[in-house]
Design a protein around this motif. Sequence first.
Motif, PDB file in Angstrom:
ATOM      1  N   GLY A  59     -23.661  -9.255 -25.527  1.00  0.00           N
ATOM      2  CA  GLY A  59     -24.079  -7.936 -25.988  1.00  0.00           C
ATOM      3  C   GLY A  59     -23.351  -6.863 -25.218  1.00  0.00           C
ATOM      4  N   ARG A  60     -23.518  -5.632 -25.653  1.00  0.00           N
ATOM      5  CA  ARG A  60     -22.879  -4.484 -25.004  1.00  0.00           C
ATOM      6  C   ARG A  60     -23.896  -3.386 -24.739  1.00  0.00           C
ATOM      7  NH1 ARG A  60     -17.397  -3.520 -28.582  1.00  0.00           N
ATOM      8  NH2 ARG A  60     -16.299  -5.429 -27.941  1.00  0.00           N
ATOM      9  N   GLU A  70     -19.309 -23.873 -15.272  1.00  0.00           N
ATOM     10  CA  GLU A  70     -20.328 -22.825 -15.348  1.00  0.00           C
ATOM     11  C   GLU A  70     -19.907 -21.769 -16.360  1.00  0.00           C
ATOM     12  OE1 GLU A  70     -23.142 -20.291 -12.323  1.00  0.00           O
ATOM     13  OE2 GLU A  70     -21.267 -21.099 -11.542  1.00  0.00           O
ATOM     14  N   PHE A  71     -20.883 -21.285 -17.129  1.00  0.00           N
ATOM     15  CA  PHE A  71     -20.673 -20.183 -18.060  1.00  0.00           C
ATOM     16  C   PHE A  71     -21.380 -18.944 -17.512  1.00  0.00           C
ATOM     17  CE2 PHE A  71     -19.784 -23.817 -20.660  1.00  0.00           C
ATOM     18  CZ  PHE A  71     -18.782 -23.394 -21.517  1.00  0.00           C
ATOM     19  N   PHE A  72     -20.638 -17.850 -17.436  1.00  0.00           N
ATOM     20  CA  PHE A  72     -21.208 -16.596 -16.938  1.00  0.00           C
ATOM     21  C   PHE A  72     -21.287 -15.598 -18.083  1.00  0.00           C
ATOM     22  CE2 PHE A  72     -21.134 -12.378 -15.088  1.00  0.00           C
ATOM     23  CZ  PHE A  72     -22.025 -12.492 -14.047  1.00  0.00           C
ATOM     24  N   PHE A  73     -22.482 -15.032 -18.298  1.00  0.00           N
ATOM     25  CA  PHE A  73     -22.664 -14.023 -19.336  1.00  0.00           C
ATOM     26  C   PHE A  73     -22.515 -12.649 -18.696  1.00  0.00           C
ATOM     27  CE2 PHE A  73     -25.294 -17.672 -20.819  1.00  0.00           C
ATOM     28  CZ  PHE A  73     -24.424 -18.062 -21.825  1.00  0.00           C
ATOM     29  N   GLY A 109     -21.964   2.388 -23.661  1.00  0.00           N
ATOM     30  CA  GLY A 109     -23.148   3.166 -24.001  1.00  0.00           C
ATOM     31  C   GLY A 109     -24.416   2.615 -23.375  1.00  0.00           C
ATOM     32  N   HIS A 110     -25.513   3.318 -23.564  1.00  0.00           N
ATOM     33  CA  HIS A 110     -26.791   2.950 -22.947  1.00  0.00           C
ATOM     34  C   HIS A 110     -27.761   2.268 -23.917  1.00  0.00           C
ATOM     35  CE1 HIS A 110     -25.982   4.721 -19.053  1.00  0.00           C
ATOM     36  NE2 HIS A 110     -25.538   5.806 -19.654  1.00  0.00           N
ATOM     37  N   HIS A 111     -27.271   1.950 -25.095  1.00  0.00           N
ATOM     38  CA  HIS A 111     -28.077   1.193 -26.052  1.00  0.00           C
ATOM     39  C   HIS A 111     -27.592  -0.250 -26.016  1.00  0.00           C
ATOM     40  CE1 HIS A 111     -30.008  -0.333 -29.530  1.00  0.00           C
ATOM     41  NE2 HIS A 111     -29.029  -0.099 -30.391  1.00  0.00           N
ATOM     42  N   TYR A 112     -28.458  -1.159 -25.579  1.00  0.00           N
ATOM     43  CA  TYR A 112     -28.069  -2.567 -25.435  1.00  0.00           C
ATOM     44  C   TYR A 112     -28.100  -3.236 -26.795  1.00  0.00           C
ATOM     45  CZ  TYR A 112     -28.037  -7.362 -23.518  1.00  0.00           C
ATOM     46  OH  TYR A 112     -27.730  -8.665 -23.208  1.00  0.00           O
ATOM     47  N   ARG A 113     -26.915  -3.510 -27.327  1.00  0.00           N
ATOM     48  CA  ARG A 113     -26.771  -4.141 -28.639  1.00  0.00           C
ATOM     49  C   ARG A 113     -26.352  -5.590 -28.427  1.00  0.00           C
ATOM     50  NH1 ARG A 113     -22.078  -1.208 -29.375  1.00  0.00           N
ATOM     51  NH2 ARG A 113     -22.391  -0.725 -27.172  1.00  0.00           N
ATOM     52  N   THR A 114     -27.001  -6.503 -29.091  1.00  0.00           N
ATOM     53  CA  THR A 114     -26.787  -7.919 -28.773  1.00  0.00           C
ATOM     54  C   THR A 114     -26.339  -8.717 -29.995  1.00  0.00           C
ATOM     55  OG1 THR A 114     -29.128  -8.434 -29.189  1.00  0.00           O
ATOM     56  CG2 THR A 114     -28.507  -7.862 -26.939  1.00  0.00           C
ATOM     57  N   ARG A 115     -25.601  -9.778 -29.703  1.00  0.00           N
ATOM     58  CA  ARG A 115     -25.282 -10.770 -30.719  1.00  0.00           C
ATOM     59  C   ARG A 115     -26.541 -11.599 -30.996  1.00  0.00           C
ATOM     60  NH1 ARG A 115     -20.363 -13.732 -27.789  1.00  0.00           N
ATOM     61  NH2 ARG A 115     -20.561 -15.120 -29.605  1.00  0.00           N
ATOM     62  N   SER A 116     -26.629 -12.150 -32.177  1.00  0.00           N
ATOM     63  CA  SER A 116     -27.752 -13.031 -32.466  1.00  0.00           C
ATOM     64  C   SER A 116     -27.632 -14.274 -31.589  1.00  0.00           C
ATOM     65  CB  SER A 116     -27.760 -13.427 -33.943  1.00  0.00           C
ATOM     66  OG  SER A 116     -26.630 -14.246 -34.247  1.00  0.00           O
ATOM     67  N   ILE A 117     -28.761 -14.869 -31.283  1.00  0.00           N
ATOM     68  CA  ILE A 117     -28.754 -16.058 -30.432  1.00  0.00           C
ATOM     69  C   ILE A 117     -27.954 -17.177 -31.092  1.00  0.00           C
ATOM     70  CG2 ILE A 117     -30.220 -17.882 -29.480  1.00  0.00           C
ATOM     71  CD1 ILE A 117     -32.305 -15.713 -28.899  1.00  0.00           C
ATOM     72  N   GLY A 118     -28.058 -17.305 -32.412  1.00  0.00           N
ATOM     73  CA  GLY A 118     -27.294 -18.320 -33.120  1.00  0.00           C
ATOM     74  C   GLY A 118     -25.795 -18.123 -32.961  1.00  0.00           C
ATOM     75  N   HIS A 119     -25.343 -16.868 -33.000  1.00  0.00           N
ATOM     76  CA  HIS A 119     -23.918 -16.553 -32.847  1.00  0.00           C
ATOM     77  C   HIS A 119     -23.442 -16.926 -31.455  1.00  0.00           C
ATOM     78  CE1 HIS A 119     -20.334 -13.760 -32.901  1.00  0.00           C
ATOM     79  NE2 HIS A 119     -20.260 -14.269 -34.122  1.00  0.00           N
ATOM     80  N   VAL A 120     -24.244 -16.614 -30.446  1.00  0.00           N
ATOM     81  CA  VAL A 120     -23.892 -16.968 -29.066  1.00  0.00           C
ATOM     82  C   VAL A 120     -23.821 -18.482 -28.908  1.00  0.00           C
ATOM     83  CG1 VAL A 120     -24.607 -16.840 -26.640  1.00  0.00           C
ATOM     84  CG2 VAL A 120     -24.907 -14.854 -28.136  1.00  0.00           C
ATOM     85  N   MET A 121     -24.787 -19.166 -29.472  1.00  0.00           N
ATOM     86  CA  MET A 121     -24.830 -20.622 -29.320  1.00  0.00           C
ATOM     87  C   MET A 121     -23.655 -21.295 -30.034  1.00  0.00           C
ATOM     88  SD  MET A 121     -27.189 -20.950 -27.243  1.00  0.00           S
ATOM     89  CE  MET A 121     -26.962 -22.716 -27.164  1.00  0.00           C
ATOM     90  N   GLU A 122     -23.220 -20.734 -31.139  1.00  0.00           N
ATOM     91  CA  GLU A 122     -22.043 -21.277 -31.826  1.00  0.00           C
ATOM     92  C   GLU A 122     -20.821 -21.203 -30.910  1.00  0.00           C
ATOM     93  OE1 GLU A 122     -21.200 -19.646 -35.657  1.00  0.00           O
ATOM     94  OE2 GLU A 122     -23.322 -19.693 -36.256  1.00  0.00           O
TER      95      GLU A 122
END
Length: 475
Positions: free
Chosen positions: A203-204, A248-251, A221-234
């Motif tokens: 997310g950003r 290790e994976f770092f987010f 920006g100050h609005h936390y916009r996120t990818r769907s969990i399914g998109h991240v998991m793919e």
Amino acid sequence: MRTLFLQAPSFDGFDGGAGARYQMRREVRSFWYPTWLAQPAAMVDGSKLIDAPPHRLTFADIAPYARTYELLVLHTSTPSFNSDVRTAQALKELNPDLKVGLIGAKVAVEPEESLKACHAIDFVARNEFDFTIKEVAEGRDWNRIDGLSYRNDEGVIVHNPDRAILENMDTLPFVTPVYKRDLVIENYFGGYLKHPYISFYTGRGCKSRCTFCLWPQTVGGHHYRTRSIGHVMEELTWAKAAFPQVKEFFFDDDTLTDNIPRVEALAREIGRLGLTWSCNAKANVPRSTLKVMKDNGLRLLLVGYESGNQQILHNIKKGMRVDVARRFTKDCHELGIVIHGTFILGLPGESKETIEETIRFANEINPHTIQVSLAAPYPGTFLYRQAQDTGWLHDTDAELLTDHGTQIAALSYPHLSHTEIFESVEQFYRRFYFRAPKIASIVGEMVRSPEMMRRRLREGVEFFRFLRDRGETST
């Protein structure tokens, strides 16, 4: 257009990649992934990404590419801007038809000044630049591309309307295939992360209002916009198969824990993949959430404590209480979550007494590792405007780095000089790491693992070299 995405050669060991929050040489050799470059690279067919510093590439190594590409997109930052401009100019001299554009926080907030700095720069892409660059590469008319500032055929600088903020983050393609195609992931190190590691964003934006923080105030920006969990998991599933050597994976979201229900749901999905992971976190995550994260593969949290003085935290709008951070850290220790703590010296309200208070606080809460930075007033941040208005800038024309690529103390106060702030960083490190319990902990790590022994010995050499270079800078 045949497009080259470039992080240019710079200082030896300079971690200024398109993702680093502080562009500088680290205490030990460390490099962040150039995610902000990889994202638009993933959107342009046939593109290539070159990340010169971690791959130890010189100008001679990248010069041949100037003749084989039509468009150069170069990430820059305030500390590396002058060096990056020289690289852009030299590449354009090799190919006068090469279109050259800059991206990054520096040009996002100073587009006019950036274009005036060098006639080799044809355009800069402001703010969130992914689709702006995609449209440039597609050959669209520049006067119809939102978020673009450019020099037209008459040499006049034109600023198009801002691009609307991206809300649907799932429209962005994965960045890890670009890593696979163009990067050697073993060249990326994090002093506190397992090696090799991979980082990317889920997310950003960041809802916190820290006055010094670069990316939320300039690009994200100050609005936390996120990818769907399914998109991240793919993407995680793809990357797990593509990079079997990754430990290790770092987010790299500014604060993954800004959305508690989401981070718990994401953790449970990651747990099903059996991955080891880590992320940025604010020091206020509930113990129950920490346990869910830990039970599902979380190993480490990168936590920005900044200061152990409550008034300074108020001054920088951190939205954090020292007692809450202390309790959070205790919870992490008890749950077995490793912490890399980051601190900043020289923030508004700093004094010799508050520096001492922060050092004592760090020793008390005892994160596994620390990073101590100097307050850096990047253009576009509230801290920069505040420093200008109050006369805190030690030298209004100074760079944020020395000739070695290390940070300088850019701020100075009537009661605390920039030299005192600069020298306090080494004092902080020595008093944290040269304690008997901390030395014993590090030695214990080395005894248990030959790999860790080799790594810590290398990092030790780099750390003392870093202190030596800082000593030369101070004189």
